[in-house]
Design a protein around this motif. Structure first.
Motif, PDB file in Angstrom:
ATOM      1  N   GLU A   1       0.829  -1.209   0.000  1.00  0.00           N
ATOM      2  CA  GLU A   1       0.000   0.000   0.000  1.00  0.00           C
ATOM      3  C   GLU A   1       0.863   1.258   0.000  1.00  0.00           C
ATOM      4  N   GLY A   2       1.959   1.228   0.770  1.00  0.00           N
ATOM      5  CA  GLY A   2       2.854   2.383   0.828  1.00  0.00           C
ATOM      6  C   GLY A   2       3.536   2.655  -0.497  1.00  0.00           C
ATOM      7  N   ILE A   3       4.000   1.605  -1.152  1.00  0.00           N
ATOM      8  CA  ILE A   3       4.649   1.759  -2.458  1.00  0.00           C
ATOM      9  C   ILE A   3       3.641   2.281  -3.479  1.00  0.00           C
ATOM     10  N   ALA A   4       2.451   1.694  -3.503  1.00  0.00           N
ATOM     11  CA  ALA A   4       1.415   2.118  -4.461  1.00  0.00           C
ATOM     12  C   ALA A   4       1.035   3.582  -4.241  1.00  0.00           C
ATOM     13  N   ALA A   5       0.914   3.995  -2.986  1.00  0.00           N
ATOM     14  CA  ALA A   5       0.546   5.386  -2.686  1.00  0.00           C
ATOM     15  C   ALA A   5       1.641   6.348  -3.134  1.00  0.00           C
ATOM     16  N   ALA A   6       2.897   5.970  -2.940  1.00  0.00           N
ATOM     17  CA  ALA A   6       4.005   6.834  -3.351  1.00  0.00           C
ATOM     18  C   ALA A   6       4.095   6.930  -4.873  1.00  0.00           C
ATOM     19  N   ILE A   7       3.806   5.841  -5.578  1.00  0.00           N
ATOM     20  CA  ILE A   7       3.792   5.873  -7.050  1.00  0.00           C
ATOM     21  C   ILE A   7       2.635   6.743  -7.535  1.00  0.00           C
ATOM     22  N   GLU A   8       1.476   6.552  -6.934  1.00  0.00           N
ATOM     23  CA  GLU A   8       0.294   7.330  -7.337  1.00  0.00           C
ATOM     24  C   GLU A   8       0.499   8.820  -7.105  1.00  0.00           C
ATOM     25  N   ALA A   9       1.231   9.171  -6.042  1.00  0.00           N
ATOM     26  CA  ALA A   9       1.511  10.580  -5.751  1.00  0.00           C
ATOM     27  C   ALA A   9       2.671  11.110  -6.590  1.00  0.00           C
ATOM     28  N   ASP A  10       3.198  10.282  -7.484  1.00  0.00           N
ATOM     29  CA  ASP A  10       4.302  10.637  -8.369  1.00  0.00           C
ATOM     30  C   ASP A  10       5.574  10.985  -7.585  1.00  0.00           C
ATOM     31  N   MET A  11       5.744  10.318  -6.437  1.00  0.00           N
ATOM     32  CA  MET A  11       6.939  10.532  -5.613  1.00  0.00           C
ATOM     33  C   MET A  11       7.923   9.379  -5.747  1.00  0.00           C
ATOM     34  N   LEU A  12       7.463   8.288  -6.325  1.00  0.00           N
ATOM     35  CA  LEU A  12       8.289   7.101  -6.510  1.00  0.00           C
ATOM     36  C   LEU A  12       8.226   6.721  -7.976  1.00  0.00           C
ATOM     37  N   GLN A  13       9.326   6.219  -8.508  1.00  0.00           N
ATOM     38  CA  GLN A  13       9.331   5.762  -9.895  1.00  0.00           C
ATOM     39  C   GLN A  13       8.250   4.694 -10.086  1.00  0.00           C
ATOM     40  N   ALA A  14       7.777   4.557 -11.302  1.00  0.00           N
ATOM     41  CA  ALA A  14       6.685   3.621 -11.593  1.00  0.00           C
ATOM     42  C   ALA A  14       7.221   2.194 -11.666  1.00  0.00           C
ATOM     43  N   VAL A  15       7.635   1.690 -10.520  1.00  0.00           N
ATOM     44  CA  VAL A  15       8.163   0.327 -10.438  1.00  0.00           C
ATOM     45  C   VAL A  15       7.002  -0.650 -10.244  1.00  0.00           C
ATOM     46  N   PRO A  16       7.192  -1.930 -10.585  1.00  0.00           N
ATOM     47  CA  PRO A  16       6.139  -2.919 -10.317  1.00  0.00           C
ATOM     48  C   PRO A  16       5.951  -3.057  -8.799  1.00  0.00           C
ATOM     49  N   VAL A  17       4.752  -2.833  -8.313  1.00  0.00           N
ATOM     50  CA  VAL A  17       4.489  -2.787  -6.875  1.00  0.00           C
ATOM     51  C   VAL A  17       4.852  -4.101  -6.178  1.00  0.00           C
ATOM     52  N   GLU A  18       4.399  -5.219  -6.738  1.00  0.00           N
ATOM     53  CA  GLU A  18       4.653  -6.511  -6.089  1.00  0.00           C
ATOM     54  C   GLU A  18       6.144  -6.807  -5.996  1.00  0.00           C
ATOM     55  N   ALA A  19       6.861  -6.600  -7.090  1.00  0.00           N
ATOM     56  CA  ALA A  19       8.298  -6.878  -7.108  1.00  0.00           C
ATOM     57  C   ALA A  19       9.041  -5.947  -6.149  1.00  0.00           C
ATOM     58  N   ALA A  20       8.663  -4.665  -6.152  1.00  0.00           N
ATOM     59  CA  ALA A  20       9.313  -3.708  -5.249  1.00  0.00           C
ATOM     60  C   ALA A  20       9.047  -4.068  -3.788  1.00  0.00           C
ATOM     61  N   ALA A  21       7.827  -4.519  -3.508  1.00  0.00           N
ATOM     62  CA  ALA A  21       7.486  -4.923  -2.137  1.00  0.00           C
ATOM     63  C   ALA A  21       8.322  -6.117  -1.697  1.00  0.00           C
TER      64      ALA A  21
ATOM     65  N   ASP B   1      15.631   6.432  -1.471  1.00  0.00           N
ATOM     66  CA  ASP B   1      15.930   7.658  -2.224  1.00  0.00           C
ATOM     67  C   ASP B   1      16.240   7.342  -3.685  1.00  0.00           C
ATOM     68  N   GLY B   2      16.852   6.197  -3.918  1.00  0.00           N
ATOM     69  CA  GLY B   2      17.166   5.779  -5.280  1.00  0.00           C
ATOM     70  C   GLY B   2      15.923   5.461  -6.103  1.00  0.00           C
ATOM     71  N   LEU B   3      14.819   5.168  -5.436  1.00  0.00           N
ATOM     72  CA  LEU B   3      13.563   4.879  -6.124  1.00  0.00           C
ATOM     73  C   LEU B   3      12.682   6.115  -6.314  1.00  0.00           C
ATOM     74  N   ARG B   4      13.082   7.207  -5.688  1.00  0.00           N
ATOM     75  CA  ARG B   4      12.277   8.432  -5.796  1.00  0.00           C
ATOM     76  C   ARG B   4      12.263   8.969  -7.216  1.00  0.00           C
ATOM     77  N   ARG B   5      11.183   9.680  -7.518  1.00  0.00           N
ATOM     78  CA  ARG B   5      11.146  10.488  -8.735  1.00  0.00           C
ATOM     79  C   ARG B   5      12.117  11.649  -8.537  1.00  0.00           C
ATOM     80  N   SER B   6      12.748  12.109  -9.584  1.00  0.00           N
ATOM     81  CA  SER B   6      13.666  13.244  -9.460  1.00  0.00           C
ATOM     82  C   SER B   6      12.949  14.454  -8.893  1.00  0.00           C
ATOM     83  N   ASN B   7      13.616  15.127  -7.971  1.00  0.00           N
ATOM     84  CA  ASN B   7      13.102  16.369  -7.341  1.00  0.00           C
ATOM     85  C   ASN B   7      11.810  16.169  -6.595  1.00  0.00           C
ATOM     86  N   ARG B   8      11.573  14.991  -6.029  1.00  0.00           N
ATOM     87  CA  ARG B   8      10.334  14.755  -5.279  1.00  0.00           C
ATOM     88  C   ARG B   8      10.660  14.567  -3.808  1.00  0.00           C
TER      89      ARG B   8
END
Length: 198
Positions: free
Chosen positions: A139-159, A191-198
């Motif tokens: 849920e945390g990874i999905a929320a960060a991707i949806e907020a455009d704060m995390l790169q669009a990584v596959p949620v399950e694999a990232a988890a 931090d390495g998974l963050r969107r740039s400047n987010r």
């Protein structure tokens, strides 16, 4: 009258199950699953052997109940540390730190990360985790991707990847490694998974 009797039976059932789970947790931490016998479990819980088998099919079923309770407790601590007011990326980091803090409870790392996979198997552990800590991480990874704060990584694999990192960190910390060092390292990974400047 019948309703009061039913409530009384439910209360008695809940108390007996709670006593067995608490006793089992204590003994499984102290001695391990294999070295803990059912006579010790019922003596520690203050119940009869018949009560044990009335509520749990066998020792393994009781162990699973202990592990589910521990996973639920860890998930609750993660959720408490990640209030809605936090930005999703910060909630993700705070949730990970809350996991490490929750795992510092004496015996919990051994119980959940060493004993449980050996006793219950990886498939059962994945199912338990998916309903608790794994759920909060997804849920945390999905929320960060949806907020455009995390790169669009596959949620399950990232988890799965982050979960493995957190579990490895918990095991190392339990063995005496520096908590602050692990926290800083995991922050760098996030931090390495963050969107740039987010």
């Amino acid at each position: 009258m019948q309703e009061a009797s039913r409530r009384s039976n439910q209360d008695r059932t809940s108390r007996t199950q709670a006593a067995l789970i608490a006793a089992a947790r204590k003994l499984f931490i102290e001695k391990g699953y294999t070295e803990t016998g059912t006579p010790e479990l019922v003596a520690e819980a203050g119940v009869t052997r018949g009560a044990l088998y009335h509520h749990f099919a066998d020792k393994q079923a009781l162990f699973r109940a202990v592990i589910e309770a521990e996973n639920a407790a860890v998930a609750a601590e993660i959720e408490e540390a990640t209030p809605a007011k936090l930005k999703p990326i910060e909630a993700l980091a705070s949730g990970g730190e809350a996991f490490l803090a929750a795992m510092s409870l004496p015996g919990r790392t051994r119980l959940m990360l060493i004993e449980a996979p050996a006793v219950l198997g990886r498939e059962a552990m994945d199912a338990i985790d998916a309903a608790h800590g794994g759920r909060t991480l997804r849920e945390g990874i999905a929320a960060a991707i949806e907020a455009d704060m995390l790169q669009a990584v596959p949620v399950e694999a990232a988890a799965l990847l982050l979960s493995a990192a957190y579990e490895r960190a918990a095991l190392s910390i339990a063995a005496g490694a520096d908590l602050a060092q692990w926290r800083a390292l995991i922050r760098i990974v996030l931090d390495g998974l963050r969107r740039s400047n987010r």
